[in-house]
Design a protein around this motif. Structure first.
Motif, short mmCIF file in Angstrom:
data_model
loop_
_atom_site.label_atom_id
_atom_site.label_comp_id
_atom_site.label_asym_id
_atom_site.label_seq_id
_atom_site.Cartn_x
_atom_site.Cartn_y
_atom_site.Cartn_z
N ASN A 1 1.16 -1.05 -0.07
CA ASN A 1 -0.01 0.15 -0.07
C ASN A 1 1.00 1.23 0.18
O ASN A 1 2.18 1.32 0.44
N GLN A 2 0.13 2.48 -0.44
CA GLN A 2 1.09 3.69 -0.33
C GLN A 2 1.00 4.09 1.13
O GLN A 2 0.02 3.66 1.76
N ARG A 3 1.73 4.95 1.35
CA ARG A 3 1.83 5.77 2.94
C ARG A 3 0.61 6.49 2.92
O ARG A 3 0.20 6.96 1.92
N GLU A 4 -0.05 6.27 4.20
CA GLU A 4 -1.17 7.39 4.16
C GLU A 4 -1.25 8.07 5.49
O GLU A 4 -0.69 7.78 6.32
N LEU A 5 -1.94 9.08 5.72
CA LEU A 5 -2.25 9.73 6.70
C LEU A 5 -2.81 9.19 7.83
O LEU A 5 -4.01 8.38 7.49
N VAL A 6 -2.26 9.32 8.99
CA VAL A 6 -3.12 8.70 10.14
C VAL A 6 -3.65 9.69 11.05
O VAL A 6 -4.84 9.85 11.35
N ALA A 7 -2.79 10.93 11.58
CA ALA A 7 -3.37 12.05 12.10
C ALA A 7 -2.22 13.02 12.19
O ALA A 7 -0.93 12.51 12.17
N THR A 8 -2.43 14.33 12.25
CA THR A 8 -1.58 15.32 12.64
C THR A 8 -2.13 16.54 13.51
O THR A 8 -3.37 16.36 13.70
N ILE A 9 -1.10 17.08 13.97
CA ILE A 9 -1.57 18.20 15.05
C ILE A 9 -0.66 19.18 14.77
O ILE A 9 0.63 19.08 14.55
N THR A 10 -1.22 20.54 14.86
CA THR A 10 -0.50 21.60 14.75
C THR A 10 0.01 21.93 16.21
O THR A 10 -0.23 21.71 17.15
N SER A 11 0.97 22.95 16.09
CA SER A 11 1.39 23.53 17.27
C SER A 11 0.38 24.17 18.04
O SER A 11 0.63 24.59 19.41
N ALA A 12 -0.87 24.86 17.50
CA ALA A 12 -1.90 25.30 18.11
C ALA A 12 -2.88 24.38 18.65
O ALA A 12 -3.85 24.71 19.30
N GLY A 13 -2.72 23.13 18.42
CA GLY A 13 -3.46 21.82 18.96
C GLY A 13 -4.58 21.43 17.88
O GLY A 13 -5.25 20.51 18.20
N THR A 14 -4.78 22.03 16.67
CA THR A 14 -5.65 21.60 15.58
C THR A 14 -5.34 20.08 15.15
O THR A 14 -4.31 19.99 14.90
N THR A 15 -6.18 19.15 15.37
CA THR A 15 -5.93 17.68 15.19
C THR A 15 -6.76 17.52 13.53
O THR A 15 -7.61 17.93 13.30
N ASN A 16 -6.28 16.47 13.11
CA ASN A 16 -6.83 15.96 11.80
C ASN A 16 -6.53 14.36 11.76
O ASN A 16 -5.50 14.14 11.95
N TYR A 17 -7.75 13.62 11.58
CA TYR A 17 -7.62 12.37 11.52
C TYR A 17 -8.00 11.64 10.44
O TYR A 17 -8.92 12.11 9.66
N ALA A 18 -7.59 10.49 9.95
CA ALA A 18 -7.99 9.78 8.94
C ALA A 18 -9.52 9.14 9.22
O ALA A 18 -9.55 8.90 10.66
N ASP A 19 -10.29 8.93 8.55
CA ASP A 19 -11.62 8.47 8.66
C ASP A 19 -11.43 7.05 9.57
O ASP A 19 -12.39 6.79 10.58
N SER A 20 -10.59 6.28 9.03
CA SER A 20 -10.70 4.86 9.61
C SER A 20 -10.06 4.96 11.05
O SER A 20 -10.22 3.93 11.64
N VAL A 21 -9.42 5.56 11.52
CA VAL A 21 -9.00 5.82 13.13
C VAL A 21 -9.85 6.62 13.70
O VAL A 21 -9.69 6.73 15.26
N LYS A 22 -10.82 7.43 13.42
CA LYS A 22 -11.42 8.49 14.25
C LYS A 22 -12.13 7.63 15.48
O LYS A 22 -12.97 6.72 15.07
N GLY A 23 -12.31 8.24 16.60
CA GLY A 23 -12.88 7.65 17.66
C GLY A 23 -11.96 6.30 18.11
O GLY A 23 -12.29 6.03 19.31
N ARG A 24 -10.75 5.71 17.69
CA ARG A 24 -10.01 4.98 18.29
C ARG A 24 -8.71 5.43 18.47
O ARG A 24 -8.23 5.23 19.67
N PHE A 25 -8.26 6.45 17.78
CA PHE A 25 -6.78 6.99 17.99
C PHE A 25 -6.95 8.41 18.60
O PHE A 25 -7.83 9.25 18.05
#
Length: 121
Positions: free
Chosen positions: A43-67
């Motif tokens: 598989n290709q490398r895929e996003l799991v989650a990111t966080i900015t220095s301000a605390g804004t987060t972003n999650y892949a749909d597949s891990v939301k609620g678990r990670f």
């Protein structure tokens, strides 16, 4: 240069938990974003989650609620708490940082070496 060192991977049964850590070091002026990507065999490398220095987060749909991603800005460290793990979460997990070096003040992407996470069924 900026170095990223991951820790915390391993083997866990489905439904279990793991916590990944990644510490950034080197000639760091600032780090805007940190996060985790993963790559499973074939598989290709895929996003799991990111966080900015301000605390804004972003999650892949597949891990939301678990990670959950978190960050200690003072320690230049990012964490990934992974709960309710599934066999499809098996992959090499790579730490990522968008950082600016002291010497050049240029912003670049940096990657860790990766840590294996294996979830058995």
């Amino acid at each position: 240069q900026v170095q990223l060192v991951e820790s915390g991977g391993g083997l866990v049964q489905a439904g279990g938990s793991l916590r990944l850590s990644c510490a950034a070091s080197g000639s760091i002026f600032s780090i805007w974003a940190m996060g985790w990507y993963r790559q499973a065999p074939g598989n290709q490398r895929e996003l799991v989650a990111t966080i900015t220095s301000a605390g804004t987060t972003n999650y892949a749909d597949s891990v939301k609620g678990r990670f959950t991603i978190s960050r200690d800005n003072a320690k230049n460290t990012v964490y990934l708490q992974m709960n309710s793990l599934k066999p499809e979460d098996t992959a090499v997990y790579y730490c990522y940082a968008l950082a600016r070096q002291i010497r050049t003040l240029r912003e670049d992407d940096y990657w860790g070496q990766g840590t294996q996470v294996t979830v058995s069924s």
